[in-house]
Design an enzyme around this catalytic site. Sequence first.
Site, mmCIF file in Angstrom:
data_model
loop_
_atom_site.group_PDB
_atom_site.id
_atom_site.type_symbol
_atom_site.label_atom_id
_atom_site.label_comp_id
_atom_site.label_asym_id
_atom_site.label_seq_id
_atom_site.Cartn_x
_atom_site.Cartn_y
_atom_site.Cartn_z
ATOM 1 C CE1 TYR A 70 -3.328 -2.885 0.724
ATOM 2 C CE2 TYR A 70 -4.609 -0.866 0.840
ATOM 3 C CZ TYR A 70 -4.547 -2.234 0.702
ATOM 4 O OH TYR A 70 -5.705 -2.946 0.532
ATOM 5 C CE LYS A 92 2.446 -18.445 -0.305
ATOM 6 N NZ LYS A 92 1.635 -19.667 -0.253
ATOM 7 C CG ASP A 130 -1.394 -20.467 1.120
ATOM 8 O OD1 ASP A 130 -0.870 -20.284 2.245
ATOM 9 O OD2 ASP A 130 -0.833 -21.117 0.219
ATOM 10 C CG ASP A 169 -7.818 -5.084 1.570
ATOM 11 O OD1 ASP A 169 -8.786 -4.531 2.132
ATOM 12 O OD2 ASP A 169 -7.773 -5.299 0.343
ATOM 13 C CG ASP A 194 -13.324 -7.765 2.178
ATOM 14 O OD1 ASP A 194 -13.236 -6.853 3.021
ATOM 15 O OD2 ASP A 194 -13.652 -7.564 0.986
HETATM 16 C C1 IPM Z 1 -10.516 -1.415 3.384
HETATM 17 C C2 IPM Z 1 -10.718 -0.991 1.966
HETATM 18 C C3 IPM Z 1 -9.573 -0.065 1.578
HETATM 19 C C4 IPM Z 1 -8.281 -0.848 1.681
HETATM 20 C C5 IPM Z 1 -9.677 0.593 0.207
HETATM 21 C C6 IPM Z 1 -11.020 1.248 -0.001
HETATM 22 C C7 IPM Z 1 -8.557 1.567 -0.005
HETATM 23 O O1 IPM Z 1 -10.803 -2.082 1.122
HETATM 24 O O2 IPM Z 1 -10.508 -0.543 4.264
HETATM 25 O O3 IPM Z 1 -10.372 -2.616 3.638
HETATM 26 O O4 IPM Z 1 -7.887 -1.511 0.722
HETATM 27 O O5 IPM Z 1 -7.660 -0.797 2.747
HETATM 28 MN MN MN Z 2 -10.725 -3.999 2.175
#
Ligand code: IPM
Ligand code: MN
Length: 330
Positions: free
Chosen positions: A125, A176, A209, A233, A237
Amino acid sequence: MAHRVGIIGGDGIGPEVTAEALKVVRAAGVDLDTTDYDLGGRRYLATGDVLPDPVLDELRGYDAILLGAVGTPEVPPGVLERGLLLKMRFALDLYVNLRPFKAGPNRHNDGVDFLVVRENTEGTYAGEGGFLRHGTPNEVATQGSVNTRLGVERCIRYAFDLARSRAAKHLTLVHKTNVLTFAGDLWQRAFDEVAAEYADIATAYNHVDAACIYMVQDPGRYDVVVTDNLFGDILTDLGGAVAGGIGRAASANLNPARTGPSLFEPVHGSAPDIAGTGRADPRAAVISAAMMCDFLGEADASARMLNAVDKTDDVEGTTSQIGDAIAAAC
Ligand code: IPM
Ligand code: MN
């Protein structure tokens, strides 16, 4: 004394869920002095401004920042991500992105109760890299992963301290290391060296993974997880999905050194397709606001807010009806 909080409602459902979060904070008895900031896709399309430096400097003066969501379909990818969200994470040195995953009591996800400590200022990032011969058949694009000993170690230390505050006292490093032998080696060495100072914390290591499999098949093994920016990140999710959905996924972008404000935001985006319909679940914003209250020293109110979210876990209705139910349960 009132806590001074900068509010960035943003786009889409952002302002709607932020309003509910503030409703719940006030119901919990926390005194906030809020100032609204018009930032996000709407402002960018109207004026071309993303995050002007004077606004960033003003934001530095708050006790905390509460953000809803930014992004509209008309804004090209990267503009708001790099120019607003990542700019704040980097400029305000929000080096920990803390994301709790706990299934609500009425969801069928027994055993999901873990937190991910995502490094928030480095890795892929950081923006290292670029193009050579852009647009030609011989084009080259590189995007390096930046890992500093200081950046990695401070994140790992935060994770060990957090694990120490929890009953399970368990910390897993996710990376990893079998392929990323430079970055992974630095992370593993920093982790092992800090671990020696925390003899009371049990540790584990998983490749990212494999961690995806465990998080789905055996999430109860995780207590605190620490990982780099990009792995974090993706993994968070997945964490949202196994904990009952993105509707409860909250996050705290923390500056643990407290050299400036920390920023609190739901993990979900602006969901323009349901904006204004009253269908957005405000719980992720409410939990993010509860994390803010805790960080501001309002631990009791924060606990009551989180408890109220659990107690009203089965409440369905519009965004504001859910907010009302949580507020009434505080
Ligand atoms: C998150 C989002 C952000 C990230 C994006 C929107 C920049 O996906 O906060 O997880 O990748 O960190
Ligand atoms: Mn995200």
